[in-house]
Design a protein around this motif. Structure first.
Motif, mmCIF file in Angstrom:
data_model
loop_
_atom_site.group_PDB
_atom_site.id
_atom_site.type_symbol
_atom_site.label_atom_id
_atom_site.label_comp_id
_atom_site.label_asym_id
_atom_site.label_seq_id
_atom_site.Cartn_x
_atom_site.Cartn_y
_atom_site.Cartn_z
ATOM 1 N N ILE A 1 19.501 -25.065 64.048
ATOM 2 C CA ILE A 1 18.604 -24.181 64.794
ATOM 3 C C ILE A 1 17.836 -23.365 63.763
ATOM 4 N N SER A 2 16.510 -23.429 63.834
ATOM 5 C CA SER A 2 15.680 -22.638 62.908
ATOM 6 C C SER A 2 14.728 -21.780 63.732
ATOM 7 N N TRP A 3 14.370 -20.612 63.177
ATOM 8 C CA TRP A 3 13.500 -19.673 63.877
ATOM 9 C C TRP A 3 12.759 -18.806 62.876
ATOM 10 N N ASP A 4 11.659 -18.208 63.336
ATOM 11 C CA ASP A 4 10.887 -17.283 62.512
ATOM 12 C C ASP A 4 11.585 -15.929 62.514
ATOM 13 N N SER A 5 11.770 -15.400 61.331
ATOM 14 C CA SER A 5 12.439 -14.114 61.203
ATOM 15 C C SER A 5 11.527 -12.989 61.683
ATOM 16 N N ARG A 6 12.082 -12.057 62.422
ATOM 17 C CA ARG A 6 11.304 -10.886 62.847
ATOM 18 C C ARG A 6 11.253 -9.835 61.748
ATOM 19 N N VAL A 7 12.136 -9.945 60.757
ATOM 20 C CA VAL A 7 12.173 -8.983 59.665
ATOM 21 C C VAL A 7 11.080 -9.282 58.653
ATOM 22 N N ASP A 8 10.975 -10.544 58.249
ATOM 23 C CA ASP A 8 9.970 -10.971 57.283
ATOM 24 C C ASP A 8 9.137 -12.070 57.939
ATOM 25 N N ASP A 9 7.856 -11.816 58.142
ATOM 26 C CA ASP A 9 7.002 -12.752 58.871
ATOM 27 C C ASP A 9 6.872 -14.110 58.195
ATOM 28 N N ASP A 10 7.012 -14.164 56.883
ATOM 29 C CA ASP A 10 6.829 -15.419 56.155
ATOM 30 C C ASP A 10 8.126 -16.211 56.011
ATOM 31 N N GLU A 11 9.223 -15.703 56.529
ATOM 32 C CA GLU A 11 10.518 -16.332 56.308
ATOM 33 C C GLU A 11 10.995 -17.040 57.572
ATOM 34 N N THR A 12 11.582 -18.210 57.372
ATOM 35 C CA THR A 12 12.205 -18.961 58.456
ATOM 36 C C THR A 12 13.701 -19.009 58.187
ATOM 37 N N GLU A 13 14.476 -18.601 59.167
ATOM 38 C CA GLU A 13 15.925 -18.636 59.025
ATOM 39 C C GLU A 13 16.471 -19.842 59.777
ATOM 40 N N SER A 14 17.657 -20.288 59.386
ATOM 41 C CA SER A 14 18.253 -21.431 60.079
ATOM 42 C C SER A 14 19.766 -21.276 60.134
ATOM 43 N N PHE A 15 20.335 -21.988 61.085
ATOM 44 C CA PHE A 15 21.784 -21.990 61.295
ATOM 45 C C PHE A 15 22.205 -23.433 61.536
ATOM 46 N N GLU A 16 23.228 -23.879 60.826
ATOM 47 C CA GLU A 16 23.734 -25.242 60.985
ATOM 48 C C GLU A 16 25.123 -25.191 61.609
ATOM 49 N N THR B 1 16.419 -0.525 55.603
ATOM 50 C CA THR B 1 17.141 -1.728 55.175
ATOM 51 C C THR B 1 18.282 -2.040 56.144
ATOM 52 N N SER B 2 18.971 -1.012 56.590
ATOM 53 C CA SER B 2 20.055 -1.199 57.545
ATOM 54 C C SER B 2 19.539 -1.794 58.853
ATOM 55 N N LEU B 3 18.413 -1.330 59.334
ATOM 56 C CA LEU B 3 17.828 -1.871 60.563
ATOM 57 C C LEU B 3 17.403 -3.329 60.387
ATOM 58 N N GLN B 4 16.878 -3.680 59.224
ATOM 59 C CA GLN B 4 16.476 -5.054 58.966
ATOM 60 C C GLN B 4 17.684 -5.994 58.976
ATOM 61 N N TYR B 5 18.774 -5.595 58.311
ATOM 62 C CA TYR B 5 19.977 -6.427 58.310
ATOM 63 C C TYR B 5 20.588 -6.509 59.702
ATOM 64 N N SER B 6 20.492 -5.443 60.464
ATOM 65 C CA SER B 6 21.001 -5.462 61.826
ATOM 66 C C SER B 6 20.213 -6.446 62.691
ATOM 67 N N GLN B 7 18.898 -6.469 62.544
ATOM 68 C CA GLN B 7 18.062 -7.405 63.303
ATOM 69 C C GLN B 7 18.364 -8.845 62.906
ATOM 70 N N SER B 8 18.528 -9.092 61.619
ATOM 71 C CA SER B 8 18.848 -10.437 61.143
ATOM 72 C C SER B 8 20.207 -10.889 61.683
ATOM 73 N N SER B 9 21.166 -10.001 61.708
ATOM 74 C CA SER B 9 22.486 -10.323 62.251
ATOM 75 C C SER B 9 22.409 -10.612 63.746
ATOM 76 N N TYR B 10 21.593 -9.866 64.458
ATOM 77 C CA TYR B 10 21.408 -10.088 65.894
ATOM 78 C C TYR B 10 20.821 -11.481 66.146
ATOM 79 N N GLU B 11 19.798 -11.856 65.371
ATOM 80 C CA GLU B 11 19.181 -13.169 65.542
ATOM 81 C C GLU B 11 20.179 -14.289 65.245
ATOM 82 N N ARG B 12 20.994 -14.121 64.214
ATOM 83 C CA ARG B 12 21.986 -15.144 63.872
ATOM 84 C C ARG B 12 23.045 -15.246 64.967
ATOM 85 N N SER B 13 23.401 -14.129 65.570
ATOM 86 C CA SER B 13 24.361 -14.157 66.677
ATOM 87 C C SER B 13 23.802 -14.933 67.864
ATOM 88 N N ILE B 14 22.517 -14.755 68.135
ATOM 89 C CA ILE B 14 21.890 -15.520 69.221
ATOM 90 C C ILE B 14 21.938 -17.016 68.907
#
Length: 156
Positions: A131-146, A49-62
Motif C-alpha cells: 500500500i503506497s500513499w502521498d504523505s501529508r507531511v511532505d508533499d514530495d514524499e510517497t510512503e509505503s507499507f508492505e 516535528t512532533s505533529l509531523q511524526y504523529s500524522q505519519s504514524s496515523y497514516e501508517r496505522s490506517i
C-alpha cells in the motif's frame, strides 16, 4: 570635629540611602528577552516535528488496518463456492474472485491521500500486499507499507 549630618560622604548607621539603587539596564533586559525567545522558538520547532511524526504514524496505522481488512476479506472469500483462488495448488492473485474482492476493498477505503495497492504472488506461497500513499507531511514524499500473508487451502 564635623557633625555626621553635615558630612555628605558619611552615612550614619541604620540610615538607608537611595543614591545607588541597583537594577537592570536596558541591555540586560534585551539579552534576557533574546535568550527567552530562542528557547520558545526551539519548543515551537519541537512541537511542529512532533505533529509531523504523529500524522505519519496515523497514516501508517490506517495502512495497517486496510491491509488487515483485505486479508480478512480474502480469507472470508475462500469459502465462496463460486470462487477459485488456486491455480495448480498455488494462489493466483490474477483470478477474478481476488480481483473482485480487491476492487470492493479499494472502493470502501478512502483514508489515505492518493493511495494505491498492489498484490504480488511472486514469492509463493506468500502474497505481498503493498500500500503506497502521498504523505501529508511532505508533499514530495510517497510512503509505503508492505504486508505479507498466505491464504490456506481449505475445504469448506
Amino acid at each position: 570635629m564635623k557633625n555626621m549630618i553635615d558630612d555628605p560622604t558619611r552615612v550614619p548607621a541604620g540610615v538607608v540611602t537611595y543614591r545607588r539603587i541597583s537594577g537592570l539596564t536596558l541591555i540586560e533586559v534585551l539579552v534576557a528577552l533574546i535568550v527567552l525567545s530562542v528557547g520558545v522558538l526551539g519548543l515551537a520547532g519541537l512541537q511542529i516535528t512532533s505533529l509531523q511524526y504523529s500524522q505519519s504514524s496515523y497514516e501508517r496505522s490506517i495502512a495497517v488496518m486496510q491491509a488487515n481488512d483485505l486479508v480478512e476479506r480474502l480469507w472470508a472469500g475462500l469459502c465462496d463456492p463460486d470462487a477459485d483462488f488456486f491455480d495448480d495448488g498455488n494462489v493466483n492473485v490474477d483470478e477474478d474472485p481476488i480481483d473482485a474482492i480487491k476492487d470492493a476493498w479499494e472502493n470502501d477505503h478512502t483514508g489515505l491521500p492518493n493511495w494505491d495497492a498492489t498484490l504480488d504472488d511472486d514469492s509463493s506461497p506468500m502474497i505481498q500486499l503493498t500500500i503506497s500513499w502521498d504523505s501529508r507531511v511532505d508533499d514530495d514524499e510517497t510512503e509505503s507499507f508492505e504486508h505479507y500473508f498466505r491464504l490456506p487451502r481449505i475445504d469448506c
